[in-house]
Design a protein around this motif. Structure first.
Motif, PDB file in Angstrom:
ATOM      1  N   ARG A   1       0.825  -1.204   0.000  1.00 39.91           N
ATOM      2  CA  ARG A   1       0.000   0.000   0.000  1.00 39.91           C
ATOM      3  C   ARG A   1       0.861   1.258   0.000  1.00 39.91           C
ATOM      4  O   ARG A   1       2.002   1.250   0.470  1.00 39.91           O
ATOM      5  CB  ARG A   1      -0.924   0.004   1.207  1.00 39.91           C
ATOM      6  N   VAL A   2       0.306   2.328  -0.530  1.00 42.82           N
ATOM      7  CA  VAL A   2       1.031   3.591  -0.592  1.00 42.82           C
ATOM      8  C   VAL A   2       1.438   4.038   0.808  1.00 42.82           C
ATOM      9  O   VAL A   2       2.544   4.537   1.025  1.00 42.82           O
ATOM     10  CB  VAL A   2       0.161   4.669  -1.282  1.00 42.82           C
ATOM     11  N   SER A   3       0.553   3.852   1.772  1.00 44.16           N
ATOM     12  CA  SER A   3       0.845   4.159   3.169  1.00 44.16           C
ATOM     13  C   SER A   3      -0.043   3.295   4.037  1.00 44.16           C
ATOM     14  O   SER A   3      -0.964   2.621   3.549  1.00 44.16           O
ATOM     15  CB  SER A   3       0.615   5.644   3.459  1.00 44.16           C
ATOM     16  N   ASP A   4       0.217   3.299   5.328  1.00 43.52           N
ATOM     17  CA  ASP A   4      -0.582   2.487   6.246  1.00 43.52           C
ATOM     18  C   ASP A   4      -2.041   2.923   6.279  1.00 43.52           C
ATOM     19  O   ASP A   4      -2.928   2.142   6.619  1.00 43.52           O
ATOM     20  CB  ASP A   4       0.011   2.568   7.652  1.00 43.52           C
ATOM     21  N   LEU A   5      -2.306   4.182   5.954  1.00 43.81           N
ATOM     22  CA  LEU A   5      -3.663   4.712   6.008  1.00 43.81           C
ATOM     23  C   LEU A   5      -4.376   4.664   4.658  1.00 43.81           C
ATOM     24  O   LEU A   5      -5.560   5.002   4.577  1.00 43.81           O
ATOM     25  CB  LEU A   5      -3.634   6.153   6.521  1.00 43.81           C
ATOM     26  N   ALA A   6      -3.663   4.269   3.610  1.00 41.29           N
ATOM     27  CA  ALA A   6      -4.245   4.280   2.256  1.00 41.29           C
ATOM     28  C   ALA A   6      -4.702   2.885   1.852  1.00 41.29           C
ATOM     29  O   ALA A   6      -4.186   1.879   2.341  1.00 41.29           O
ATOM     30  CB  ALA A   6      -3.229   4.811   1.261  1.00 41.29           C
ATOM     31  N   GLU A   7      -5.688   2.830   0.960  1.00 40.59           N
ATOM     32  CA  GLU A   7      -6.151   1.554   0.426  1.00 40.59           C
ATOM     33  C   GLU A   7      -5.478   1.208  -0.893  1.00 40.59           C
ATOM     34  O   GLU A   7      -5.397   0.048  -1.267  1.00 40.59           O
ATOM     35  CB  GLU A   7      -7.671   1.596   0.217  1.00 40.59           C
TER      36      GLU A   7
ATOM     37  N   PHE B   1      -1.236   3.572  -7.643  1.00 36.39           N
ATOM     38  CA  PHE B   1      -0.768   4.955  -7.582  1.00 36.39           C
ATOM     39  C   PHE B   1       0.063   5.305  -8.813  1.00 36.39           C
ATOM     40  O   PHE B   1      -0.114   6.378  -9.424  1.00 36.39           O
ATOM     41  CB  PHE B   1       0.050   5.151  -6.302  1.00 36.39           C
ATOM     42  N   LEU B   2       0.955   4.407  -9.229  1.00 34.84           N
ATOM     43  CA  LEU B   2       1.801   4.653 -10.403  1.00 34.84           C
ATOM     44  C   LEU B   2       0.963   4.706 -11.678  1.00 34.84           C
ATOM     45  O   LEU B   2       1.193   5.545 -12.553  1.00 34.84           O
ATOM     46  CB  LEU B   2       2.866   3.561 -10.520  1.00 34.84           C
ATOM     47  N   SER B   3      -0.014   3.802 -11.784  1.00 38.49           N
ATOM     48  CA  SER B   3      -0.844   3.738 -12.989  1.00 38.49           C
ATOM     49  C   SER B   3      -1.703   4.990 -13.161  1.00 38.49           C
ATOM     50  O   SER B   3      -2.000   5.406 -14.283  1.00 38.49           O
ATOM     51  CB  SER B   3      -1.746   2.497 -12.945  1.00 38.49           C
ATOM     52  N   GLU B   4      -2.087   5.599 -12.059  1.00 40.77           N
ATOM     53  CA  GLU B   4      -2.989   6.754 -12.122  1.00 40.77           C
ATOM     54  C   GLU B   4      -2.265   8.088 -12.231  1.00 40.77           C
ATOM     55  O   GLU B   4      -2.867   9.081 -12.656  1.00 40.77           O
ATOM     56  CB  GLU B   4      -3.884   6.768 -10.878  1.00 40.77           C
ATOM     57  N   ASN B   5      -0.985   8.140 -11.875  1.00 39.85           N
ATOM     58  CA  ASN B   5      -0.317   9.435 -11.767  1.00 39.85           C
ATOM     59  C   ASN B   5       0.925   9.591 -12.646  1.00 39.85           C
ATOM     60  O   ASN B   5       1.624  10.600 -12.525  1.00 39.85           O
ATOM     61  CB  ASN B   5       0.081   9.682 -10.302  1.00 39.85           C
TER      62      ASN B   5
END
Length: 347
Positions: free
Chosen positions: A245-251, A257-261
């Motif tokens: 996950r991107v971070s512990d708080l992210a889904e 994240f890479l595919s979208e940005n």
């Protein structure tokens, strides 16, 4: 497969003799049992599993390069290229004025590139006696051998696609000598510099990917059709991106994240990120390599001029069998715009 003794089981008495089953060799009935007429075929105690388990493997070449079918038994593939020029350039050289008695003329510089092809050939042999036995068992030996032949052909196509054959002077997607080679950016981790993806934050990984895309796009003079749309990397790095996950708080995972940005998506390209085992250790000094490129027929391709074809079958009386020959004709990987391929090592 080695049999392992897991115990002996008393089946009672057959023909006055105690019948015990333990190791594989104990399945045969003794002489007294046969004499009583109570013998049975070993196969009647078997539950036949009709699935034939083939070797475990995977093929990804059809996903990572356009394959053009047809062309026959050609010895070379030719590709026409053209460059344009004009006297004085395309800037103020085109400015015209009344009374001028001449205009600059566009000129074309034509060139033709040649790519190697190679023929592949292999065969299968089915013994006549095995064919008759196959009719009794329901197994088609010729079909099993064809499956093995197809697997061998696919393995050849994989190597031809990704690395080529150094023995014949060909290269593939991962080792094109004219492609741009870069290194992933360094970050500090555990008091030492590292370039591995698993030691970086998601935005740092995105920066590596964007830098490679922009390097290739800049070399293509920012032609919007030439924006990179395909990335391949080793399974280890891909699975890390897909499951972390991107971070512990992210889904979202890092891969999402890479595919979208990524910068390619922002400029109209649908970026694909995938994995292949061939990228493992493919870089300089055995480093893991990521390949960023434009997966379109205009930029690169491979020709399957003659797909694997059953050429001939004949009876071989000397060896008491039927021999079948298969053949095909393939090209090396054809890279038409080498500036659109960028290698990132050390990921």
């Amino acid at each position: 497969m080695a049999f392992q003794n897991v115990g002996t089981f008393d089946l009672g008495t057959v023909g006055g003799q105690s019948a015990r089953v333990g190791n594989a060799q104990n399945f045969a009935m003794d002489t007294a049992g046969i004499a009583t007429g109570q013998a049975f075929l070993t196969s009647e105690l078997e539950k036949r599993d009709m699935m034939v388990r083939t070797p475990l493997t995977s093929f990804t070449y059809t996903r990572d390069i356009p394959i053009r079918v047809g062309g026959g038994w050609a010895e070379f593939i030719s590709a026409m290229q053209v460059g344009y020029g004009i006297t004085g350039g395309s800037g103020d050289g085109l400015i015209h004025a009344g009374g001028s008695d001449g205009i600059p003329m566009v000129q074309a510089d034509f060139g033709k590139g040649l790519f190697k092809t190679h023929m592949v050939a292999a065969g299968t042999r089915v013994m006549w006696l095995d064919m008759q036995r196959g009719n009794m068992t329901g197994r088609n030996l010729d079909s099993l051998l064809r499956d093995g032949l197809r697997m061998t052909y696919d393995k050849h196509m994989e190597e031809n696609t990704y690395t080529g054959f150094s023995r014949y002077g060909t290269t593939g997607l991962l080792n094109n000598p004219d492609a741009v080679v870069t290194n992933a950016s360094e970050v500090e981790a555990s008091d030492s510099a590292t370039t591995a993806f698993k030691t970086k934050r998601p935005d740092q990984i995105l920066s590596d990917i964007n830098a490679a895309i922009l390097t290739a796009w800049e070399a293509a003079e920012y032609d919007r059709d030439a924006v990179s749309n395909h990335i391949i990397m080793p399974y280890e790095q891909f699975n890390y991106l897909a499951t972390t996950r991107v971070s512990d708080l992210a889904e979202k995972t890092i891969l999402t994240f890479l595919s979208e940005n990524n910068v390619a998506k922002q400029n109209g390209a649908d970026l694909y990120i995938g994995a292949t085992s061939w990228c493992k250790g493919a870089g300089v000094d055995g480093k893991d390599r990521m390949v960023v490129y434009c997966n379109k027929e205009r930029y690169l391709a491979m020709d399957e001029l003659v797909p694997l074809t059953r050429a001939m079958t004949g009876a071989n009386t000397e060896h008491f069998c039927f021999d079948t020959a298969y053949a095909g004709n393939l090209s090396e990987v054809e890279v038409f715009y080498d500036q659109t391929i960028v290698y990132v090592d050390g990921i």
